[in-house]
Design a protein around this motif. Structure first.
Motif, PDB file in Angstrom:
ATOM      1  N   SER A   1     -11.780   8.250   8.204  1.00 22.38           N
ATOM      2  CA  SER A   1     -11.204   8.317   9.683  1.00 22.38           C
ATOM      3  C   SER A   1      -9.977   7.583   9.718  1.00 22.38           C
ATOM      4  CB  SER A   1     -12.145   7.487  10.607  1.00 22.38           C
ATOM      5  OG  SER A   1     -11.799   6.925  11.789  1.00 22.38           O
ATOM      6  N   THR A   2      -9.147   8.030  10.971  1.00 20.33           N
ATOM      7  CA  THR A   2      -7.800   7.476  11.183  1.00 20.33           C
ATOM      8  C   THR A   2      -8.064   5.925  11.491  1.00 20.33           C
ATOM      9  OG1 THR A   2      -7.846   8.248  13.398  1.00 20.33           O
ATOM     10  CG2 THR A   2      -6.626   9.730  11.922  1.00 20.33           C
ATOM     11  N   LYS A   3      -9.138   5.424  11.860  1.00 19.91           N
ATOM     12  CA  LYS A   3      -9.209   4.024  12.187  1.00 19.91           C
ATOM     13  C   LYS A   3      -8.904   3.204  10.895  1.00 19.91           C
ATOM     14  CE  LYS A   3     -12.858   4.858  15.896  1.00 19.91           C
ATOM     15  NZ  LYS A   3     -14.333   4.227  16.170  1.00 19.91           N
ATOM     16  N   GLU A   4      -9.339   3.790   9.691  1.00 14.05           N
ATOM     17  CA  GLU A   4      -8.829   3.246   8.524  1.00 14.05           C
ATOM     18  C   GLU A   4      -7.646   3.318   8.016  1.00 14.05           C
ATOM     19  OE1 GLU A   4     -13.309   3.769   6.476  1.00 14.05           O
ATOM     20  OE2 GLU A   4     -11.707   5.328   6.255  1.00 14.05           O
TER      21      GLU A   4
ATOM     22  N   GLY B   1       9.686   9.102   2.327  1.00 13.91           N
ATOM     23  CA  GLY B   1       9.954   8.761   3.518  1.00 13.91           C
ATOM     24  C   GLY B   1      10.873   7.870   3.599  1.00 13.91           C
ATOM     25  N   PRO B   2      11.053   7.310   4.741  1.00 14.02           N
ATOM     26  CA  PRO B   2      12.085   6.162   5.203  1.00 14.02           C
ATOM     27  C   PRO B   2      11.746   5.066   4.763  1.00 14.02           C
ATOM     28  CG  PRO B   2      11.611   7.205   7.148  1.00 14.02           C
ATOM     29  CD  PRO B   2      10.641   7.609   6.079  1.00 14.02           C
ATOM     30  N   THR B   3      12.521   3.987   4.662  1.00 19.30           N
ATOM     31  CA  THR B   3      12.247   2.717   4.494  1.00 19.30           C
ATOM     32  C   THR B   3      11.801   1.948   5.705  1.00 19.30           C
ATOM     33  OG1 THR B   3      14.628   1.840   5.217  1.00 19.30           O
ATOM     34  CG2 THR B   3      14.039   2.086   2.676  1.00 19.30           C
ATOM     35  N   GLY B   4      10.834   0.945   5.590  1.00 22.42           N
ATOM     36  CA  GLY B   4      10.357  -0.025   6.669  1.00 22.42           C
ATOM     37  C   GLY B   4       9.092   0.671   7.257  1.00 22.42           C
ATOM     38  N   ILE B   5       8.564   1.685   6.435  1.00 20.30           N
ATOM     39  CA  ILE B   5       7.058   2.176   6.883  1.00 20.30           C
ATOM     40  C   ILE B   5       6.114   2.229   5.757  1.00 20.30           C
ATOM     41  CG2 ILE B   5       7.812   4.385   6.478  1.00 20.30           C
ATOM     42  CD1 ILE B   5       5.726   3.265   9.670  1.00 20.30           C
ATOM     43  N   GLY B   6       4.870   2.040   5.992  1.00 24.58           N
ATOM     44  CA  GLY B   6       3.942   1.973   4.831  1.00 24.58           C
ATOM     45  C   GLY B   6       2.569   2.249   5.710  1.00 24.58           C
ATOM     46  N   VAL B   7       1.634   1.996   4.733  1.00 21.76           N
ATOM     47  CA  VAL B   7       0.229   2.339   5.167  1.00 21.76           C
ATOM     48  C   VAL B   7      -0.807   1.392   4.509  1.00 21.76           C
ATOM     49  CG1 VAL B   7      -1.819   4.001   4.931  1.00 21.76           C
ATOM     50  CG2 VAL B   7       0.288   4.668   5.962  1.00 21.76           C
ATOM     51  N   LEU B   8      -1.643   0.572   5.169  1.00 25.22           N
ATOM     52  CA  LEU B   8      -2.863  -0.122   4.539  1.00 25.22           C
ATOM     53  C   LEU B   8      -4.060   0.721   4.873  1.00 25.22           C
ATOM     54  CD1 LEU B   8      -4.426  -2.490   3.449  1.00 25.22           C
ATOM     55  CD2 LEU B   8      -4.014  -3.769   5.560  1.00 25.22           C
ATOM     56  N   TYR B   9      -4.822   0.928   4.087  1.00 25.79           N
ATOM     57  CA  TYR B   9      -5.935   1.858   4.140  1.00 25.79           C
ATOM     58  C   TYR B   9      -7.087   0.485   3.933  1.00 25.79           C
ATOM     59  CZ  TYR B   9     -10.443   3.490   2.596  1.00 25.79           C
ATOM     60  OH  TYR B   9     -11.844   3.667   2.351  1.00 25.79           O
ATOM     61  N   GLY B  10      -8.073   0.465   4.961  1.00 25.41           N
ATOM     62  CA  GLY B  10      -9.188  -0.452   4.724  1.00 25.41           C
ATOM     63  C   GLY B  10     -10.407   0.355   5.110  1.00 25.41           C
ATOM     64  N   LYS B  11     -11.559   0.131   4.303  1.00 23.76           N
ATOM     65  CA  LYS B  11     -12.887   0.614   4.996  1.00 23.76           C
ATOM     66  C   LYS B  11     -13.034  -0.024   6.301  1.00 23.76           C
ATOM     67  CE  LYS B  11     -14.863   1.064   0.424  1.00 23.76           C
ATOM     68  NZ  LYS B  11     -15.996   0.619  -0.558  1.00 23.76           N
ATOM     69  N   GLU B  12     -13.596   0.979   7.252  1.00 26.00           N
ATOM     70  CA  GLU B  12     -13.672   0.607   8.623  1.00 26.00           C
ATOM     71  C   GLU B  12     -14.272  -0.725   8.936  1.00 26.00           C
ATOM     72  OE1 GLU B  12     -15.183   2.602  12.886  1.00 26.00           O
ATOM     73  OE2 GLU B  12     -14.955   3.800  11.049  1.00 26.00           O
ATOM     74  N   GLU B  13     -15.525  -0.870   8.260  1.00 31.41           N
ATOM     75  CA  GLU B  13     -16.521  -2.098   8.421  1.00 31.41           C
ATOM     76  C   GLU B  13     -15.833  -3.191   8.014  1.00 31.41           C
ATOM     77  OE1 GLU B  13     -17.960   0.181   4.443  1.00 31.41           O
ATOM     78  OE2 GLU B  13     -17.075   0.522   6.615  1.00 31.41           O
ATOM     79  N   ILE B  14     -14.747  -3.164   7.017  1.00 31.71           N
ATOM     80  CA  ILE B  14     -14.231  -4.473   6.780  1.00 31.71           C
ATOM     81  C   ILE B  14     -13.064  -4.647   7.743  1.00 31.71           C
ATOM     82  CG2 ILE B  14     -12.769  -5.428   4.622  1.00 31.71           C
ATOM     83  CD1 ILE B  14     -14.372  -3.592   2.698  1.00 31.71           C
TER      84      ILE B  14
END
Length: 408
Positions: A83-86, A226-239
């Motif tokens: 999900s995009t929530k993650e 991609g540009p600097t200053g942007i990234g992603v953290l994925y985490g399982k929704e329940e966590i």
């Protein structure tokens, strides 16, 4: 089949002369160059759609919000999150790992343990040092065997005390690819969370966080076109639902009373303030570009480059390659030293030949100390590098040796 020559035409920065030589850019582990398609999207946002997201109903705000959230969906598909929530937008891998470290502070107790490896980037060491210092938990290191992670050491050090295991998917120095799927299985058996630093893997191979079954996965946009200053953290929704917000303020709230507030739902609970809107949208364009090539094709091509260059490096007298010696165990990151020469002198000499590399401790001082060296030269490849670039590197190394001819 990936056509690096054709791809390189999309990167105007590569078409330049450095020190009277055509530029050969081999510092991709530090940051990658940006294709025109990404620069165009970045430019178009500021020229046509510049507005804040999620807050306005006027046309520009709606266009910006649509593009911003469309990029989140692209990232979700790219790593196969449920999900995009993650999918949380961050400043990069470092920010993501710091957020996880803050979560660890919520739950670690004295005598708990955190297991990492000696090859980790400082971004995957210092947050754990801080968390352990604050909670009384113990930071445990797994070490190396034959230039790669010693899996027996990992197994020996996993126990019921282990609450987090945090590892680089690909070492930014050794270039080895760690078996994080297997380690996640082992971590979960003892009840630990599995954290994967994907800064050096997400740009180079297909990522499926559900298949890896990691609890967290981090990446940096600037290492993947991609540009600097942007990234992603994925985490399982329940966590993620268990985690407290790291920053508070506008955008991450549902309602504010005089003495308390209610947080928004995921993912916006973690995205306080005005985000890096342009960066997120441009990262989406970078994902489009990578997927037009195909992550499997990118990985296969880099393996081909490594198989071509590694034996040539190993054949140079006085040159020591760190990490796995088998090209099949190597990602497109290779660290080495030339006997009798300081790595900074080597990097400067290579730059005179137009070859851009990195020299230093590579934000991995515990690993560098473990290897018994002070610094190293690092070359790292990407989709626009060619076998001719590899040949130029080898020629430049020989020219460097000749320049310091009294050393050999």
């Amino acid at each position: 089949m990936l056509d690096a020559y054709k791809i390189s035409k999309d990167f105007a920065i590569l078409d330049q002369i450095v020190n009277d030589e055509p530029l050969v850019y081999l510092d991709n582990a530090a940051t990658t160059q940006k294709p025109q398609a990404v620069l165009d999207v970045l430019n178009a946002y500021y020229h046509e759609d510049n507005a804040n997201v999620h807050r306005g109903v006027h046309t520009l705000a709606e266009r910006a919000t649509t593009a911003y959230e469309a990029s989140r969906e692209k990232l979700r598909k790219f790593i196969n999150a449920k999900s995009t929530k993650e999918v949380l937008f961050t400043r990069g891998t470092t920010t993501g790992l710091n957020w996880i470290g803050r979560f660890a502070e919520q739950i670690l107790q004295p005598d708990d343990e955190v297991l990492i490896s000696i090859m980790e980037h400082h971004s995957n060491i210092i947050p754990w040092q801080v968390a352990c210092q604050k909670t009384g938990a113990k930071l445990i290191y797994a070490y190396l065997k034959d230039g790669a992670l010693d899996m027996e050491d990992v197994k020996d050090k996993l126990s019921e005390k282990t609450k987090f295991v945090s590892l680089a998917h690909v070492s930014n120095v050794l270039g080895c690819i760690n078996p994080v799927k297997k380690i996640a299985e082992l971590a979960h058996k003892v009840g630990a969370y599995m954290v994967v630093d994907g800064a050096q893997s997400a740009p180079h191979m297909k990522i499926d966080v559900q298949d890896l079954d990691c609890d967290f996965f981090t990446l940096s946009g600037h290492k993947m076109l991609g540009p600097t200053g942007i990234g992603v953290l994925y985490g399982k929704e329940e966590i993620l639902n268990l985690m407290d917000p790291i920053e508070s303020g506008g955008e991450m709230i549902d309602f504010v009373y005089e003495q308390e507030a209610i947080w928004k739902e995921l993912p916006w609970k973690f995205e306080a303030g005005t985000p890096n809107i342009a960066g997120a949208i441009a990262l989406g364009a970078a994902i489009d570009y990578l997927e037009s090539i195909g992550m499997d094709a990118i990985h296969a091509y880099e393996q081909e480059l490594v198989a071509y260059i590694l034996p040539k490096l190993q054949a140079i007298e006085g040159l020591t390659v760190y990490g796995p010696q088998d090209p099949r165990q190597h990602a497109g990151v290779i660290a080495f030293n030339l006997e009798g020469l300081h790595p900074h002198d080597v990097a400067t000499a290579l730059d005179y030949e137009g070859v851009a590399v990195r020299a230093g401790h590579h934000c991995a001082q515990p690993l560098i100390n473990h290897l018994g060296i002070s610094t190293a030269v690092r070359v790292s490849f990407y989709i626009y590098n060619t076998k001719e670039d590899c040949d130029k590197l080898i020629q430049a190394i020989h020219a460097t040796k000749e320049f310091f001819n009294g050393t050999f």
